[in-house]
Design a protein around this motif. Structure first.
Motif, PDB file in Angstrom:
ATOM      1  N   ASP A 148       0.836  -1.199   0.000  1.00 16.63           N
ATOM      2  CA  ASP A 148       0.000   0.000   0.000  1.00 16.63           C
ATOM      3  C   ASP A 148       0.873   1.252   0.000  1.00 16.63           C
ATOM      4  O   ASP A 148       0.610   2.216  -0.730  1.00 16.63           O
ATOM      5  CB  ASP A 148      -0.904  -0.021   1.238  1.00 16.63           C
ATOM      6  CG  ASP A 148      -2.051   0.953   1.112  1.00 16.63           C
ATOM      7  OD1 ASP A 148      -2.635   1.030   0.024  1.00 16.63           O
ATOM      8  OD2 ASP A 148      -2.338   1.652   2.104  1.00 16.63           O
ATOM      9  N   ALA A 149       1.930   1.217   0.819  1.00 14.41           N
ATOM     10  CA  ALA A 149       2.854   2.358   0.862  1.00 14.41           C
ATOM     11  C   ALA A 149       3.533   2.541  -0.491  1.00 14.41           C
ATOM     12  O   ALA A 149       3.726   3.670  -0.964  1.00 14.41           O
ATOM     13  CB  ALA A 149       3.903   2.128   1.951  1.00 14.41           C
ATOM     14  N   LEU A 187       3.966   5.430  -5.691  1.00 13.50           N
ATOM     15  CA  LEU A 187       3.784   5.464  -7.145  1.00 13.50           C
ATOM     16  C   LEU A 187       2.779   6.535  -7.537  1.00 13.50           C
ATOM     17  O   LEU A 187       2.968   7.274  -8.496  1.00 13.50           O
ATOM     18  CB  LEU A 187       3.275   4.108  -7.644  1.00 13.50           C
ATOM     19  CG  LEU A 187       4.285   3.024  -7.978  1.00 13.50           C
ATOM     20  CD1 LEU A 187       3.552   1.820  -8.562  1.00 13.50           C
ATOM     21  CD2 LEU A 187       5.309   3.515  -8.992  1.00 13.50           C
ATOM     22  N   SER A 188       1.691   6.591  -6.752  1.00 12.61           N
ATOM     23  CA  SER A 188       0.630   7.554  -7.035  1.00 12.61           C
ATOM     24  C   SER A 188       1.140   8.986  -6.900  1.00 12.61           C
ATOM     25  O   SER A 188       0.859   9.850  -7.730  1.00 12.61           O
ATOM     26  CB  SER A 188      -0.529   7.307  -6.074  1.00 12.61           C
ATOM     27  OG  SER A 188      -1.528   8.244  -6.270  1.00 12.61           O
ATOM     28  N   LEU A 189       1.926   9.220  -5.839  1.00 15.11           N
ATOM     29  CA  LEU A 189       2.492  10.549  -5.613  1.00 15.11           C
ATOM     30  C   LEU A 189       3.402  10.930  -6.772  1.00 15.11           C
ATOM     31  O   LEU A 189       3.363  12.051  -7.287  1.00 15.11           O
ATOM     32  CB  LEU A 189       3.276  10.546  -4.291  1.00 15.11           C
ATOM     33  CG  LEU A 189       3.997  11.832  -3.934  1.00 15.11           C
ATOM     34  CD1 LEU A 189       2.994  12.946  -3.677  1.00 15.11           C
ATOM     35  CD2 LEU A 189       4.873  11.636  -2.699  1.00 15.11           C
ATOM     36  N   ARG A 190       4.197   9.969  -7.191  1.00 18.46           N
ATOM     37  CA  ARG A 190       5.134  10.198  -8.280  1.00 18.46           C
ATOM     38  C   ARG A 190       4.381  10.560  -9.560  1.00 18.46           C
ATOM     39  O   ARG A 190       4.753  11.489 -10.274  1.00 18.46           O
ATOM     40  CB  ARG A 190       5.942   8.919  -8.503  1.00 18.46           C
ATOM     41  CG  ARG A 190       7.283   9.124  -9.142  1.00 18.46           C
ATOM     42  CD  ARG A 190       8.053   7.828  -9.022  1.00 18.46           C
ATOM     43  NE  ARG A 190       8.094   7.157 -10.296  1.00 18.46           N
ATOM     44  CZ  ARG A 190       9.228   6.815 -10.901  1.00 18.46           C
ATOM     45  NH1 ARG A 190      10.371   7.114 -10.335  1.00 18.46           N
ATOM     46  NH2 ARG A 190       9.212   6.197 -12.044  1.00 18.46           N
ATOM     47  N   GLU A 191       3.297   9.809  -9.808  1.00 16.44           N
ATOM     48  CA  GLU A 191       2.521  10.071 -11.015  1.00 16.44           C
ATOM     49  C   GLU A 191       1.861  11.444 -10.950  1.00 16.44           C
ATOM     50  O   GLU A 191       1.827  12.185 -11.932  1.00 16.44           O
ATOM     51  CB  GLU A 191       1.457   8.984 -11.188  1.00 16.44           C
ATOM     52  CG  GLU A 191       0.779   9.036 -12.540  1.00 16.44           C
ATOM     53  CD  GLU A 191      -0.440   8.131 -12.635  1.00 16.44           C
ATOM     54  OE1 GLU A 191      -0.597   7.272 -11.754  1.00 16.44           O
ATOM     55  OE2 GLU A 191      -1.216   8.319 -13.580  1.00 16.44           O
ATOM     56  N   SER A 192       1.340  11.804  -9.757  1.00 17.37           N
ATOM     57  CA  SER A 192       0.699  13.116  -9.590  1.00 17.37           C
ATOM     58  C   SER A 192       1.700  14.233  -9.853  1.00 17.37           C
ATOM     59  O   SER A 192       1.390  15.208 -10.541  1.00 17.37           O
ATOM     60  CB  SER A 192       0.139  13.256  -8.180  1.00 17.37           C
ATOM     61  OG  SER A 192      -0.790  12.261  -7.944  1.00 17.37           O
ATOM     62  N   LEU A 193       2.905  14.094  -9.294  1.00 21.83           N
ATOM     63  CA  LEU A 193       3.929  15.119  -9.500  1.00 21.83           C
ATOM     64  C   LEU A 193       4.301  15.216 -10.979  1.00 21.83           C
ATOM     65  O   LEU A 193       4.461  16.314 -11.520  1.00 21.83           O
ATOM     66  CB  LEU A 193       5.180  14.784  -8.670  1.00 21.83           C
ATOM     67  CG  LEU A 193       5.060  14.997  -7.163  1.00 21.83           C
ATOM     68  CD1 LEU A 193       6.285  14.454  -6.440  1.00 21.83           C
ATOM     69  CD2 LEU A 193       4.897  16.481  -6.851  1.00 21.83           C
ATOM     70  N   VAL A 240      -7.054   1.858  -4.702  1.00 21.06           N
ATOM     71  CA  VAL A 240      -7.071   2.304  -6.101  1.00 21.06           C
ATOM     72  C   VAL A 240      -6.063   3.420  -6.363  1.00 21.06           C
ATOM     73  O   VAL A 240      -6.175   4.137  -7.350  1.00 21.06           O
ATOM     74  CB  VAL A 240      -8.495   2.736  -6.533  1.00 21.06           C
ATOM     75  CG1 VAL A 240      -9.429   1.543  -6.528  1.00 21.06           C
ATOM     76  CG2 VAL A 240      -9.039   3.830  -5.612  1.00 21.06           C
ATOM     77  N   ASN A 241      -5.059   3.514  -5.474  1.00 15.96           N
ATOM     78  CA  ASN A 241      -3.989   4.486  -5.717  1.00 15.96           C
ATOM     79  C   ASN A 241      -3.342   4.200  -7.062  1.00 15.96           C
ATOM     80  O   ASN A 241      -3.030   3.068  -7.376  1.00 15.96           O
ATOM     81  CB  ASN A 241      -2.919   4.372  -4.623  1.00 15.96           C
ATOM     82  CG  ASN A 241      -3.287   5.162  -3.403  1.00 15.96           C
ATOM     83  OD1 ASN A 241      -4.105   6.073  -3.475  1.00 15.96           O
ATOM     84  ND2 ASN A 241      -2.713   4.801  -2.265  1.00 15.96           N
ATOM     85  N   GLY A 242      -3.115   5.250  -7.839  1.00 11.06           N
ATOM     86  CA  GLY A 242      -2.464   5.067  -9.136  1.00 11.06           C
ATOM     87  C   GLY A 242      -3.451   4.774 -10.253  1.00 11.06           C
ATOM     88  O   GLY A 242      -3.074   4.741 -11.414  1.00 11.06           O
ATOM     89  N   PHE A 243      -4.711   4.543  -9.908  1.00  7.47           N
ATOM     90  CA  PHE A 243      -5.742   4.317 -10.916  1.00  7.47           C
ATOM     91  C   PHE A 243      -6.706   5.511 -10.907  1.00  7.47           C
ATOM     92  O   PHE A 243      -6.852   6.179  -9.891  1.00  7.47           O
ATOM     93  CB  PHE A 243      -6.549   3.049 -10.613  1.00  7.47           C
ATOM     94  CG  PHE A 243      -5.756   1.780 -10.781  1.00  7.47           C
ATOM     95  CD1 PHE A 243      -5.741   1.110 -11.992  1.00  7.47           C
ATOM     96  CD2 PHE A 243      -5.028   1.258  -9.724  1.00  7.47           C
ATOM     97  CE1 PHE A 243      -5.015  -0.056 -12.143  1.00  7.47           C
ATOM     98  CE2 PHE A 243      -4.296   0.087  -9.875  1.00  7.47           C
ATOM     99  CZ  PHE A 243      -4.292  -0.567 -11.091  1.00  7.47           C
ATOM    100  N   HIS A 244      -7.360   5.717 -12.027  1.00  3.56           N
ATOM    101  CA  HIS A 244      -8.391   6.744 -12.050  1.00  3.56           C
ATOM    102  C   HIS A 244      -9.704   6.085 -11.665  1.00  3.56           C
ATOM    103  O   HIS A 244     -10.279   5.337 -12.447  1.00  3.56           O
ATOM    104  CB  HIS A 244      -8.473   7.390 -13.438  1.00  3.56           C
ATOM    105  CG  HIS A 244      -7.389   8.381 -13.659  1.00  3.56           C
ATOM    106  ND1 HIS A 244      -7.586   9.742 -13.617  1.00  3.56           N
ATOM    107  CD2 HIS A 244      -6.071   8.211 -13.851  1.00  3.56           C
ATOM    108  CE1 HIS A 244      -6.432  10.354 -13.798  1.00  3.56           C
ATOM    109  NE2 HIS A 244      -5.498   9.445 -13.959  1.00  3.56           N
ATOM    110  N   ALA A 245     -10.140   6.345 -10.439  1.00  3.14           N
ATOM    111  CA  ALA A 245     -11.315   5.659  -9.907  1.00  3.14           C
ATOM    112  C   ALA A 245     -12.534   6.572  -9.966  1.00  3.14           C
ATOM    113  O   ALA A 245     -12.436   7.782  -9.827  1.00  3.14           O
ATOM    114  CB  ALA A 245     -11.049   5.228  -8.475  1.00  3.14           C
TER     115      ALA A 245
END
Lengths: 164, 344
Positions: free
Chosen positions: A38-39, A44-50, B290-295
């Protein structure tokens, strides 16, 4: 490995900067640890947002300004090096190290990883469910007779945005 | 259809034992027999080729270009040519063992996968034949070889779900296009640079890790037990809740108890022979992250749920009153929502 990956380990893992043995260790650990996965997903999500923010707000630098910066920077290069070397002088380095140590201690104390009391199960990445679904499809006659390899799993793939 | 239809499916599968037998001359003319021949072709045909795959997602597409060297019946080597992130990575498949060589991480992953037995493959082909009819299309040329095209039409909805192109002589499937329910293309696969040969260098299917690589064993088969294995697990997920609604033709084909990232789940796999649906259920508070996905936020009854599109698959996840649920399948969003609401 300690019960959970450290934030530094995860950042290095995401950026592919771990040594091969450490990289494999984190990879194996995450297969069985939803907390760290999850971390990792958050990172990854933070990286993509940036990345997306950077792309969205990207502006062309005026050529004249770029030239001016280059001209201004060239003669100062030696001075910058001298400044960098001066960082190692004790009267600067010691207080700086103290500050860094305090900051690290603060992060450690506030980190849920170090508390040792967090027993709740973190979310499992949607990618894990998608991969598992694909794996289960191998007996279907016309499905791809190969579940996604680890390097091509839903967790690591990035979709290529279509041209507008 | 629900799990109570399983006995009927098993009976139907008895008829499908023909799948295990050599095709006779009479059946060879029918489109369905041709389809069977296409599925079996890699068991008897060795070849090298370059294969392009494209998955069209809601926000973009995924493409891979892979060089394949296949030695019948079950040795295959895949070498990635694109995208750049996977360039040079290889996968050697020998039976149910897979050896993935990740050059970027200096990692050599050995995966022991489920071994699909002939009976389950035959059962699933019987399911496909029951729910789809095959229609001949126009003959074409692909990769320099003449091909016969077949369209698979859903018997219940009349919708074209898949088109495939089989090489006229070997019946190898050289191209495949999968459609969404609205007719949009979901994915496409196409062979190029095809050459039939069984003279491949001896080291093509080598399964030893390159020097300096870290070997990781990832035993997929051991991480889940089939429902009939009789193993006891105190952490076992709850008794399954049958969906009251499933798309026409769907049947339960597999029940397993996999462990995802250390958490045990009940996994029910439903299919109509081509399209599929997974229902994951567990008693912990573990809907999918769903982190990293467009939910997209939706409601299942009064409960908040997240809907994610990933290539041809959609994923729906929410926390129920006593269990969390995650549905994955190449079904439309309205279909997934209808199934989810029928689980309550």
């Amino acid at each position: 490995m300690t019960p959970h990956c450290s934030p530094e380990q995860l950042v290095d893992y995401v950026n592919g900067e771990l040594a091969a043995a450490a990289d494999a260790e984190v990879y194996l650990h995450m297969a069985d640890c939803s907390f760290c996965h999850d971390a990792y997903s958050s990172e990854l999500s933070l990286r993509e947002s940036l990345h997306n923010f950077g792309k969205a707000t990207e502006r062309e630098l005026p050529a004249s300004l770029a030239d001016a910066i280059r001209q201004a920077a060239t003669p100062q290069r030696r001075v910058s090096m001298l400044n960098w070397q001066s960082f190692w002088r004790p009267r600067i380095a010691l207080p700086a190290l103290g500050g860094v140590a305090s900051l690290a201690l603060g992060v450690l104390l506030l980190s849920p990883h170090s508390s040792g009391v967090s027993t709740s199960i973190a979310q499992i990445s949607a990618a894990a469910f998608l991969d598992r679904h694909t794996e289960a499809m191998v007996t279907m006659p016309l499905a791809e007779h190969l579940s996604a390899p680890t390097f091509e799993s839903a967790a690591t793939l990035q979709e290529t945005p279509d041209e507008e | 259809m629900n799990r109570r239809s399983l006995p009927a499916l098993v009976c139907a599968s008895a008829c499908a034992f023909a799948f295990l037998l050599p095709l006779n001359a009479n059946a060879a003319d029918s489109a369905l027999a041709l389809l069977q021949a296409g599925v079996r072709a890699p068991l008897t045909t060795s070849y090298t080729a370059q294969v392009e795959r494209i998955h069209f997602g809601a926000r973009g597409s995924r493409q891979t270009l892979v060089r394949i060297e296949h030695l019948a019946p079950n040795a295959t080597r895949r070498t990635y040519l694109a995208p750049e992130a996977f360039y040079g990575n290889t996968i050697v498949q020998r039976g149910n063992r897979r050896y993935e060589c990740d050059r970027h991480h200096h990692r050599f992953v050995i995966r022991v996968e489920h071994d699909p037995d002939d009976l389950s493959t035959a059962q699933n082909f019987a399911l496909l034949a029951r729910n789809y009819r095959a229609e001949y299309g126009q003959d074409e040329m692909i990769a320099g070889y003449p091909v016969i095209s077949l369209s698979l039409i859903n018997r219940h909805t009349g919708e074209k779900t898949m088109s495939i192109w089989l090489e006229r002589n070997t019946h190898l499937i050289l191209s495949k296009v999968v459609f969404h329910r609205d007719g949009a293309v979901a994915s496409e696969m196409r062979f190029e640079k095809l050459r039939y040969t069984n003279k491949l260098p001896a080291n093509t299917f080598s399964t030893s890790a390159p020097s300096g690589y870290i070997v990781v064993t990832n035993n997929v088969a051991n991480r889940s037990q089939s429902a009939g294995s009789g193993e006891t697990d105190t952490n076992k997920p709850p008794t399954p809740i049958d969906p009251h609604f499933l798309p026409e033709g769907f049947a339960l084909i597999q029940t397993t108890y996999p462990t995802l990232q250390g958490v045990p789940f009940l996994h029910l796999l439903y299919s109509d022979g081509i399209r599929s649906l997974s229902i994951f259920e567990n008693q912990h508070n573990t809907p999918a992250g769903v982190n990293g996905f467009h939910a997209q936020s939706v409601k299942i009854g009064e409960r908040d749920a997240q809907l994610v599109a990933d290539g041809a698959n959609n994923l729906l996840t929410w926390q129920g009153a006593h269990s969390s649920f995650t549905l994955v399948g190449d079904l439309s969003k309205p279909e997934l929502l209808k199934i989810a609401n029928s689980l309550r």
